[in-house]
Design a protein around this motif. Sequence first.
Motif, PDB file in Angstrom:
ATOM      1  N   GLN A 135       0.756  -1.230   0.212  1.00 16.61           N
ATOM      2  CA  GLN A 135      -0.153   0.092   0.154  1.00 16.61           C
ATOM      3  C   GLN A 135       0.853   1.453   0.148  1.00 16.61           C
ATOM      4  O   GLN A 135       0.340   2.494  -0.244  1.00 16.61           O
ATOM      5  CB  GLN A 135      -0.932  -0.096   1.374  1.00 16.61           C
ATOM      6  N   HIS A 136       2.194   0.927   0.551  1.00 14.08           N
ATOM      7  CA  HIS A 136       3.013   2.300   0.513  1.00 14.08           C
ATOM      8  C   HIS A 136       4.065   2.193  -0.614  1.00 14.08           C
ATOM      9  O   HIS A 136       5.163   2.800  -0.233  1.00 14.08           O
ATOM     10  CB  HIS A 136       3.506   2.441   1.706  1.00 14.08           C
ATOM     11  N   LEU A 137       3.824   1.434  -1.703  1.00 14.76           N
ATOM     12  CA  LEU A 137       4.598   1.614  -2.863  1.00 14.76           C
ATOM     13  C   LEU A 137       4.864   2.730  -3.483  1.00 14.76           C
ATOM     14  O   LEU A 137       3.709   3.349  -4.032  1.00 14.76           O
ATOM     15  CB  LEU A 137       4.611   0.247  -3.651  1.00 14.76           C
ATOM     16  N   VAL A 138       6.027   3.429  -3.689  1.00 11.05           N
ATOM     17  CA  VAL A 138       5.818   4.894  -4.508  1.00 11.05           C
ATOM     18  C   VAL A 138       6.212   4.653  -5.856  1.00 11.05           C
ATOM     19  O   VAL A 138       6.273   5.697  -6.540  1.00 11.05           O
ATOM     20  CB  VAL A 138       6.769   5.587  -3.722  1.00 11.05           C
ATOM     21  N   ALA A 139       7.003   3.370  -6.238  1.00 11.92           N
ATOM     22  CA  ALA A 139       7.503   3.357  -7.514  1.00 11.92           C
ATOM     23  C   ALA A 139       7.643   2.097  -7.904  1.00 11.92           C
ATOM     24  O   ALA A 139       7.959   1.114  -7.021  1.00 11.92           O
ATOM     25  CB  ALA A 139       8.660   4.254  -7.798  1.00 11.92           C
ATOM     26  N   GLY A 140       7.659   1.462  -9.123  1.00 11.68           N
ATOM     27  CA  GLY A 140       7.727   0.117  -9.711  1.00 11.68           C
ATOM     28  C   GLY A 140       6.695  -0.702  -9.279  1.00 11.68           C
ATOM     29  O   GLY A 140       5.464  -0.280  -9.127  1.00 11.68           O
ATOM     30  N   THR A 141       6.934  -1.801  -8.934  1.00 11.88           N
ATOM     31  CA  THR A 141       6.095  -2.771  -8.627  1.00 11.88           C
ATOM     32  C   THR A 141       6.444  -3.604  -7.360  1.00 11.88           C
ATOM     33  O   THR A 141       7.521  -3.503  -6.764  1.00 11.88           O
ATOM     34  CB  THR A 141       6.291  -4.050  -9.901  1.00 11.88           C
ATOM     35  N   ALA A 142       5.440  -4.232  -6.771  1.00 11.51           N
ATOM     36  CA  ALA A 142       5.672  -5.263  -5.463  1.00 11.51           C
ATOM     37  C   ALA A 142       6.189  -6.780  -5.746  1.00 11.51           C
ATOM     38  O   ALA A 142       6.058  -7.421  -4.872  1.00 11.51           O
ATOM     39  CB  ALA A 142       4.213  -5.058  -4.772  1.00 11.51           C
ATOM     40  N   GLN A 143       6.149  -7.011  -6.898  1.00  9.77           N
ATOM     41  CA  GLN A 143       6.694  -8.300  -7.403  1.00  9.77           C
ATOM     42  C   GLN A 143       8.111  -8.534  -7.319  1.00  9.77           C
ATOM     43  O   GLN A 143       8.921  -7.554  -7.797  1.00  9.77           O
ATOM     44  CB  GLN A 143       6.067  -8.800  -8.767  1.00  9.77           C
ATOM     45  N   PHE A 144       8.546  -9.845  -6.999  1.00  9.70           N
ATOM     46  CA  PHE A 144       9.827 -10.124  -7.141  1.00  9.70           C
ATOM     47  C   PHE A 144      10.422 -11.074  -8.344  1.00  9.70           C
ATOM     48  O   PHE A 144      11.575 -11.696  -8.356  1.00  9.70           O
ATOM     49  CB  PHE A 144      10.312 -11.016  -5.574  1.00  9.70           C
ATOM     50  N   THR A 145       9.839 -10.939  -9.379  1.00  5.54           N
ATOM     51  CA  THR A 145       9.867 -11.501 -10.456  1.00  5.54           C
ATOM     52  C   THR A 145      11.176 -11.295 -11.355  1.00  5.54           C
ATOM     53  O   THR A 145      11.543 -10.169 -11.271  1.00  5.54           O
ATOM     54  CB  THR A 145       8.681 -11.241 -11.532  1.00  5.54           C
ATOM     55  N   PRO A 146      12.194 -12.227 -11.473  1.00  4.12           N
ATOM     56  CA  PRO A 146      13.341 -12.026 -12.280  1.00  4.12           C
ATOM     57  C   PRO A 146      13.248 -11.390 -13.388  1.00  4.12           C
ATOM     58  O   PRO A 146      12.331 -11.592 -13.906  1.00  4.12           O
ATOM     59  CB  PRO A 146      13.842 -13.364 -12.174  1.00  4.12           C
ATOM     60  N   ASP A 147      14.393 -10.431 -13.937  1.00  6.85           N
ATOM     61  CA  ASP A 147      14.346  -9.724 -15.007  1.00  6.85           C
ATOM     62  C   ASP A 147      14.863 -10.795 -16.073  1.00  6.85           C
ATOM     63  O   ASP A 147      14.997 -12.041 -16.056  1.00  6.85           O
ATOM     64  CB  ASP A 147      15.170  -8.660 -15.186  1.00  6.85           C
ATOM     65  N   SER A 148      15.000 -10.212 -17.270  1.00 11.37           N
ATOM     66  CA  SER A 148      15.407 -10.933 -18.557  1.00 11.37           C
ATOM     67  C   SER A 148      16.803 -11.422 -18.265  1.00 11.37           C
ATOM     68  O   SER A 148      17.099 -12.636 -18.870  1.00 11.37           O
ATOM     69  CB  SER A 148      15.480 -10.139 -19.635  1.00 11.37           C
ATOM     70  N   LEU A 149      17.612 -11.214 -17.547  1.00  8.64           N
ATOM     71  CA  LEU A 149      18.888 -11.456 -17.051  1.00  8.64           C
ATOM     72  C   LEU A 149      18.849 -12.696 -15.841  1.00  8.64           C
ATOM     73  O   LEU A 149      19.871 -13.251 -15.415  1.00  8.64           O
ATOM     74  CB  LEU A 149      19.899 -10.445 -16.620  1.00  8.64           C
ATOM     75  N   GLY A 150      17.661 -12.911 -15.351  1.00 11.15           N
ATOM     76  CA  GLY A 150      17.637 -13.955 -14.180  1.00 11.15           C
ATOM     77  C   GLY A 150      17.911 -13.375 -12.817  1.00 11.15           C
ATOM     78  O   GLY A 150      17.708 -13.950 -12.007  1.00 11.15           O
ATOM     79  N   ARG A 151      17.804 -11.788 -12.877  1.00 15.14           N
ATOM     80  CA  ARG A 151      18.394 -11.346 -11.626  1.00 15.14           C
ATOM     81  C   ARG A 151      16.876 -11.254 -10.772  1.00 15.14           C
ATOM     82  O   ARG A 151      15.928 -10.634 -11.309  1.00 15.14           O
ATOM     83  CB  ARG A 151      18.962 -10.055 -11.741  1.00 15.14           C
ATOM     84  N   PRO A 152      17.025 -11.279  -9.671  1.00 11.50           N
ATOM     85  CA  PRO A 152      15.865 -11.477  -8.707  1.00 11.50           C
ATOM     86  C   PRO A 152      15.549 -10.014  -8.261  1.00 11.50           C
ATOM     87  O   PRO A 152      16.486  -9.225  -8.341  1.00 11.50           O
ATOM     88  CB  PRO A 152      16.139 -12.184  -7.303  1.00 11.50           C
ATOM     89  N   GLY A 153      13.955  -9.658  -8.139  1.00  8.31           N
ATOM     90  CA  GLY A 153      13.730  -8.401  -7.886  1.00  8.31           C
ATOM     91  C   GLY A 153      13.947  -8.158  -6.477  1.00  8.31           C
ATOM     92  O   GLY A 153      13.812  -8.900  -5.525  1.00  8.31           O
ATOM     93  N   LEU A 154      14.196  -6.776  -5.990  1.00  8.39           N
ATOM     94  CA  LEU A 154      14.551  -6.218  -4.893  1.00  8.39           C
ATOM     95  C   LEU A 154      13.760  -5.075  -4.837  1.00  8.39           C
ATOM     96  O   LEU A 154      13.993  -3.998  -5.626  1.00  8.39           O
ATOM     97  CB  LEU A 154      16.128  -5.967  -4.645  1.00  8.39           C
TER      98      LEU A 154
END
Length: 414
Positions: A135-154
């Motif tokens: 509810q207090h996310l100010v930018a981006g997404t709340a998902q930890f889905t890895p990107d195209s290079l396989g790096r986990p979301g932070l």
Amino acid sequence: MLRRLYFELFVALRYLRGAQGREEGRRFIRFVTYIAIGGVTVGVAALLLALSIVHGFSREIEAKITGFGAHIQVENLRDAPLSDASWMEAALQHMPGVVSVRPVIQEFVLIRRSRREVDGVALWGSPRLPEYLQQHLVAGTAQFTPDSLGRPGLIVGRQLAEQLGLRVGDPVTLFSMRHLPSSARPRVRVRQFYVAGLYETLLADFDRLYVFTSLDAARTLLEYGPDEVTRFDLTLQNVQDAPHLARQIEDHFGLPVIARTIYEVFRNLFAWVRLQESIIPLVISIIVIVAAFNMLATLLMVILEKAREIGILASMGASRRRLQRLYLMLGLLTGLVGTALGELLALSLALLQQRFGLIPLPAEAYYMRTAPIALQAVDFILVAVVTVGLCGLASLIPARIAARMHPIQVIRFH
């Protein structure tokens, strides 16, 4: 009884509505009466606003902290991972009053943006971002889905991002030096992440400290076992049940498993909130007390100005007790009018604060940008009863003085 009080009520209302003395002091007595009512009004409004702000402040702080740590944290007394996590999670889920159980892997790591932008943070791995932070996310997404290079979301706090110069999508490197039981010395483990989102709760110590990722990504970096976690965060139906349930969990699992309520984990912060709750209303209450006893002087002045009328009433058969009730009624009416106006004023200002945030606060000191408001009916009822009671007590002395005035002497010298 009502017929007996009708006379006193009728005269008291006349005195209050048309508060005036002799011709030469008429405006002054009316002004003093209005000041007495205004004093009660301001005192009641100030006290109710203070109570509403303090309750709102307490509620907001509790919501922010439980948003991070739920209501109960179950962990290992030996500061080691909990094993058999799947079995423990199922057992905790069946505890009475438990709404959800969230496994957490948490350890301190280093986060690096570049050679110069390095800081220590607490990596928090969980299946999903806590709902409060979503509810207090100010930018981006709340998902930890890895990107195209396989790096986990932070997901990082906004203040930490500003400190390190991070934006959504930027790559970061995390270093773990957790000491494993099987090794003689800590071994550095490194993994690349990318910034998936930014959150902001205005709890500076939290926003700069905690970074969130998926449970699997944290387990890989920190080399936890497939069925190991740092702790479990429990959300309850009623937070008031937390102490009892914590003891029940400890009795069920035994040592080294311990369960701590959120009030124990963040004891210092809650102690500060309770200090605010106890001191501020006490200080503001002095305004109401001063306003109530200000009526004592006002009623004495009214008695002096109405001395001739008192003598006439006494000579016409009004008893001393009836005269005493008359001025006691006048004091109570003054208190009632002032209290009603004060509560109306407090309610109006509170609603305006909720809607427009008219009272700003320094976020670095109070963890929020505007003064929070939490209206409680019990506050309005309690303040009204206490204020009117104080006004009645303050009216006793003038009422007794009026009752003791001798009618013949009063008429003769006035």
